[in-house]
Design an enzyme around this catalytic site. Structure first.
Site: not given
Ligand code: THU
Length: 138
Positions: A57, A59
């Protein structure tokens, strides 16, 4: 600089990071920007993998970058942007990862969850109440 201008800058940094997302599987680019008490902004974006479950993710990437650069606290604010119709709130794992860095410096950062037409501001402690953190191991 006014608080509003600083927040606008943080959101712009998160949006710019999302432009560098590697998310060919979800097509859901996310950007994150961390602001520290010395004014420094560290960004991250989601990095996916052909083995889908290994996605990182935005963050988590941002916190990893900051900690790899030596930061161990001072986290004041976080902006998170996404492509959808609603403000992005950090996933559960990212809340825990953010909490580690925040607790190390004894701060409770504002999380700016950015949507297309609104910014939802919430404290990390509200997103992750009664958090398990470094002090829990004492
Ligand atoms: N994702 C994030 O980068 N941060 C979050 O807090 C929620 C989800 C990303 C993970 C994945 O690459 C995409 O969003 C879809 O879930």
């Amino acid at each position: 600089m006014s608080a509003e201008k600083r927040d606008e800058g943080l959101i712009a940094a998160a949006r710019a990071a999302a432009d560098r997302s590697y998310s060919p599987y979800s097509n859901f680019p996310v950007g994150a920007a961390l602001r520290f008490d010395d004014g420094t902004v560290v960004t991250g974006t989601n990095i996916e993998n052909a083995s889908y479950g290994l996605a990182l993710c935005a963050e988590t990437v941002a916190v990893s970058k900051a900690m790899a650069e030596g930061r161990r606290g001072g986290l004041e604010a976080v902006a998170v942007t996404g492509p959808g119709a609603h403000p992005i709130t950090p996933c559960g794992r990212c809340r825990q990862v953010l909490n580690e860095l925040a607790q190390l410096g004894d701060t409770d950062p504002d999380i700016l969850c950015v949507g297309p037409g609104e910014v939802h501001r919430v404290k990390l402690s509200a997103l992750l109440p009664a958090a398990f953190g470094p002090a829990s191991l004492d």
